[in-house]
Design a protein around this motif. Structure first.
Motif, mmCIF file in Angstrom:
data_model
loop_
_atom_site.group_PDB
_atom_site.id
_atom_site.type_symbol
_atom_site.label_atom_id
_atom_site.label_comp_id
_atom_site.label_asym_id
_atom_site.label_seq_id
_atom_site.Cartn_x
_atom_site.Cartn_y
_atom_site.Cartn_z
ATOM 1 N N GLU A 1 16.743 81.544 -22.513
ATOM 2 C CA GLU A 1 16.996 80.272 -23.194
ATOM 3 C C GLU A 1 18.419 79.761 -22.971
ATOM 4 O O GLU A 1 18.686 78.576 -23.115
ATOM 5 N N LYS B 1 19.421 76.588 -20.760
ATOM 6 C CA LYS B 1 19.387 75.197 -21.210
ATOM 7 C C LYS B 1 20.742 74.701 -21.706
ATOM 8 O O LYS B 1 20.922 73.513 -21.945
ATOM 9 N N SER C 1 14.198 82.865 -15.150
ATOM 10 C CA SER C 1 13.357 84.059 -15.210
ATOM 11 C C SER C 1 14.140 85.227 -14.634
ATOM 12 O O SER C 1 14.871 85.076 -13.654
ATOM 13 N N SER D 1 6.142 70.008 -14.861
ATOM 14 C CA SER D 1 6.661 71.128 -15.634
ATOM 15 C C SER D 1 5.985 72.437 -15.233
ATOM 16 O O SER D 1 6.641 73.461 -15.044
ATOM 17 N N GLU D 2 4.669 72.409 -15.104
ATOM 18 C CA GLU D 2 3.944 73.629 -14.749
ATOM 19 C C GLU D 2 4.303 74.096 -13.345
ATOM 20 O O GLU D 2 4.476 75.298 -13.108
ATOM 21 N N TRP E 1 17.388 74.276 -16.696
ATOM 22 C CA TRP E 1 16.092 73.908 -17.285
ATOM 23 C C TRP E 1 15.238 75.134 -17.624
ATOM 24 O O TRP E 1 14.690 75.233 -18.705
ATOM 25 N N TYR E 2 15.123 76.107 -16.711
ATOM 26 C CA TYR E 2 14.253 77.255 -16.955
ATOM 27 C C TYR E 2 14.752 78.422 -16.106
ATOM 28 O O TYR E 2 15.224 78.226 -14.982
ATOM 29 N N THR F 1 7.750 75.655 -13.416
ATOM 30 C CA THR F 1 7.714 76.936 -14.129
ATOM 31 C C THR F 1 7.114 78.023 -13.256
ATOM 32 O O THR F 1 7.648 79.142 -13.152
ATOM 33 N N HIS F 2 5.986 77.697 -12.611
ATOM 34 C CA HIS F 2 5.362 78.666 -11.701
ATOM 35 C C HIS F 2 6.326 79.005 -10.560
ATOM 36 O O HIS F 2 6.411 80.169 -10.138
ATOM 37 N N GLY G 1 -0.465 74.522 -10.686
ATOM 38 C CA GLY G 1 0.230 73.644 -11.627
ATOM 39 C C GLY G 1 -0.392 72.260 -11.649
ATOM 40 O O GLY G 1 -0.703 71.687 -10.608
ATOM 41 N N VAL H 1 9.640 79.075 -10.482
ATOM 42 C CA VAL H 1 10.693 79.994 -10.909
ATOM 43 C C VAL H 1 10.129 81.398 -11.128
ATOM 44 O O VAL H 1 10.707 82.395 -10.685
ATOM 45 N N ASN H 2 8.993 81.471 -11.815
ATOM 46 C CA ASN H 2 8.397 82.779 -12.083
ATOM 47 C C ASN H 2 8.011 83.501 -10.791
ATOM 48 O O ASN H 2 8.217 84.711 -10.664
#
Length: 240
Positions: A136, A139, A130, A97-98, A127-128, A101-102, A93, A104-105
Motif C-alpha cells: 500500500e 500509493k 507486488s 485496472s485489471e 499505483w500498485y 494489476t495482472h 483482464g 504487475v502480479n
C-alpha cells in the motif's frame, strides 16, 4: 562485260540462297535447343516444387531433440511456459485496472519486486505493487520525471532501462519508502496511443536484473498495452 555481269549476278544469287538456307538451319537449331532448355527448366521446376517430399522430418526432429538434450537447461534463460501463462493471465483482464494489476502480479514471476507507476503531469505516480513488504505504500510515492531517476530515462527514451541503482541516485531516494536494499533496477515504459502512459518498475537484490528477466518484463508490458488498446476500442459489453 555482259558475261562478267551475268556471272556476278549468278554467284551473288547462289551466295544469297546459301546464306538464307544456312540462317534457316541455324534458326531451327536454336529453336530445338530452346525447346530442350524449356523442357529441362520445366522438369527442374517440378523437382523444386516437390522439395518437401524429399525432406525427412523425422530425422530433423530427432536431431533437434538430441541437441536440446545435450544442451540441457540454459542458465538464466527465459521460462517460456511461465511467460505464456503470464500472457494468458493479462489477457483475461476486462478493463484497464485489471490488466495493469495482472501485469504487475505476473511480472513478479520473472523479477523479484514490481510496481506500476501511472504517468500524470510530468510525474510517475505509484499505483500498485507486488513483492514489496508493504504494497500500500506505493500509493504514497510520486516521482517527478525531471529528477535523476530511472523513470526519467525510460520516459524520455521510451525504451526499457536496466542498470544498477547507483547509476541514477534519485531512484533510491524516491523509492526509499518501499524498503529493502535494491541493487539492480529496471523500468519499462507502457506506451498507449504513442504516449508513455505508465512505467513498470522492478528491482532485484542482484547487481543487475538478468537480460532474460528484462526481456520477459518488456514482453508482458508490450502485450498489456495491446490488450488495453483492444479494450478501449471495443464497444461497451463487447470487450471480451
Amino acid at each position: 562485260m555482259a558475261l562478267e555481269d551475268d556471272l556476278k549476278a549468278r554467284a551473288s544469287a547462289l551466295i544469297s540462297q546459301q546464306m538464307a538456307n544456312w540462317v534457316v538451319e541455324i534458326q531451327r537449331s536454336i529453336q530445338g535447343h530452346q525447346a530442350s532448355l524449356v523442357r529441362a527448366l520445366d522438369e527442374l521446376g517440378e523437382d523444386v516444387a516437390r522439395y518437401d517430399e524429399r525432406i525427412d522430418e523425422e530425422q530433423i526432429g530427432a536431431a533437434m531433440r538430441e541437441a536440446v538434450q545435450q544442451a540441457g537447461p540454459v542458465a538464466g534463460g527465459t521460462d517460456y511456459a511461465s511467460l505464456k501463462s503470464s500472457i494468458a493471465s493479462i489477457e483475461r483482464g476486462t478493463n484497464l485496472s485489471e490488466v495493469l494489476t495482472h501485469l504487475v502480479n505476473e511480472a513478479t514471476h520473472h523479477v523479484e519486486r514490481a510496481a506500476m507507476f501511472i504517468v500524470k503531469s510530468q510525474s510517475a505516480v505509484g499505483w500498485y505493487a507486488s513483492g514489496v513488504e508493504n504494497p500500500e505504500v506505493i500509493k504514497t510515492i510520486t516521482v517527478p520525471l525531471s529528477g535523476d531517476t530511472v523513470f526519467r530515462l525510460a520516459a524520455n527514451s521510451r525504451q526499457t532501462e536496466r542498470g544498477h541503482i547507483s547509476h541514477t541516485p534519485g531512484t533510491a531516494e524516491a523509492l526509499g519508502r518501499l524498503g529493502g536494499a535494491p541493487q539492480g533496477i529496471l523500468a519499462v515504459p507502457l506506451i498507449l496511443r504513442d504516449k508513455v502512459a505508465a512505467l513498470l518498475y522492478s528491482d532485484s537484490s542482484a547487481d543487475e536484473n538478468p537480460q532474460a528477466d528484462a526481456d520477459a518484463a518488456e514482453i508482458l508490458v508490450a502485450f498489456a498495452a495491446k490488450v488495453i488498446d483492444v479494450l478501449s476500442a471495443a464497444p461497451r459489453g463487447q470487450a471480451g
